[in-house]
Design a protein around this motif. Sequence first.
Motif, short mmCIF file in Angstrom:
data_model
loop_
_atom_site.label_atom_id
_atom_site.label_comp_id
_atom_site.label_asym_id
_atom_site.label_seq_id
_atom_site.Cartn_x
_atom_site.Cartn_y
_atom_site.Cartn_z
N TRP A 39 36.33 -29.36 -43.56
CA TRP A 39 37.45 -30.29 -43.42
C TRP A 39 37.64 -30.64 -41.96
O TRP A 39 37.56 -29.77 -41.09
N ASP A 40 37.89 -31.92 -41.70
CA ASP A 40 38.18 -32.38 -40.34
C ASP A 40 39.60 -32.91 -40.28
O ASP A 40 40.08 -33.57 -41.21
N LYS A 41 40.26 -32.63 -39.15
CA LYS A 41 41.64 -33.07 -38.96
C LYS A 41 41.64 -34.42 -38.26
O LYS A 41 41.05 -34.59 -37.20
N SER A 42 42.32 -35.39 -38.87
CA SER A 42 42.39 -36.73 -38.30
C SER A 42 43.47 -36.81 -37.23
O SER A 42 44.21 -35.85 -37.01
N GLU A 43 43.56 -37.96 -36.59
CA GLU A 43 44.54 -38.13 -35.52
C GLU A 43 45.97 -38.02 -36.03
O GLU A 43 46.86 -37.61 -35.29
N ASN A 44 46.18 -38.40 -37.26
CA ASN A 44 47.55 -38.34 -37.81
C ASN A 44 47.88 -36.98 -38.43
O ASN A 44 48.92 -36.81 -39.06
N GLY A 45 46.96 -36.01 -38.26
CA GLY A 45 47.23 -34.66 -38.73
C GLY A 45 46.79 -34.38 -40.15
O GLY A 45 46.98 -33.26 -40.64
#
Length: 415
Positions: A39-45
């Motif tokens: 899983w990768d965390k996006s800029e918006n969390g």
Amino acid sequence: MFVARSIAADHKDLIHDVSYDFHGRRMATCSSDQSVKVWDKSENGEWHCTASWKTHSGSVWRVTWAHPEFGQVLASCSFDRTAAVWEEIVGESNDKQRGLSHWIKRTTLVDSRTSVTDVKFAPKHMGLMLTTCSTDGVVRIYEAPDVMNLSQWSLQHEISCKLSCSCISWNPSSSRAHPPMFAVGSDDSNVTYGGKVQIYEYNENTRKYAKAETLMTVTDAVHDIAFAPNLGRSFHVLAIATKDVRIFKLVPMRKESTSTGPTKLEVQIVAQFDNHNSQVWRVSWNITSTLLASSGDDGCVRLWKANYMDNWKCTGILKGDGSPLTGSSGQPTAMSTVVGSSVQTSQNALNGMSAGRYFFPPLDPPRAGSRYGHLLPPSSLIEHCDAEPIQPQHQGLPHRLYSRALLPLPEADGQ
């Protein structure tokens, strides 16, 4: 306040482990459905699944990240008696998957004859080394002689612990005064055999690992074990998850010049909590080793913190769904005074996963323009107080958020 986010993990069976990468921006999960998801965390969390693949032919017990210095590397272990090393590769220009990343298996470690219950990478200052433990009571330490070729791993050490092994933890200290050390726990249900936690230390003279200490007071099955990050301490701190939560202090005794054996350790138990009233499955430290999280069969995550007198107390309780637990006898009810995070609690809301697992993400990437940004915890790990923040005494100075309210210093005469 705590903010919990639910992630549709889409695993087909129980999730056994959740692991953050070094920066806390990536997460890996593993399950009895024999798969691992990244899983990768996006800029918006928000967390997005960027990879999912079948890794083993049995339940996958643990998954762990290597230090990013060695690339994007994962290791997993399974009931199928193997451990595997995976590396993320970005498609070449002539590849059909140009610009897209995918995970490939670099090697399979098949030395164990029984279920491999835990896998951990050694601290990065030791090089690229991988440790496994299994129910046959053997700890195996592998090394990649060429970090550019992860398909080649050599078995360096094979240590028999005499008891079925369930978990392992490396001492992260990089001090020259502390030889490489790891602790291994046993989930053997026979309480007549004491010493379910053993400490091993590397001996430069023999170039082998020798048992330095056995924690004889731990007689119940151990489910997890974790050394606290060492920030210049002369001693070591070890947390143990068994039928309760226990915190031990291991103080190295002065070694005689003629002694060739392992360092003798003075063992002190500094805290013991049975608040879970059930089996405790996971313990995890924050990056500064000031806060310990534990989770158990009571469906709660509990946070423990020591004051300046080194007295440990429970500072917060979370239910499995991430909501605070209030009204408990003798437990904190004002949850705004404890550490909160939208990240830490997310994995407990994963579909198909109980509250028996809880992990602290490590540091966020260094903040731009900050020389010491890598030493700062992410904003989600800052402990807030109900008191009003300090107002700047002079205009033009940047306003700062402190973890605790401080009284302003009296102004000097003449100002």
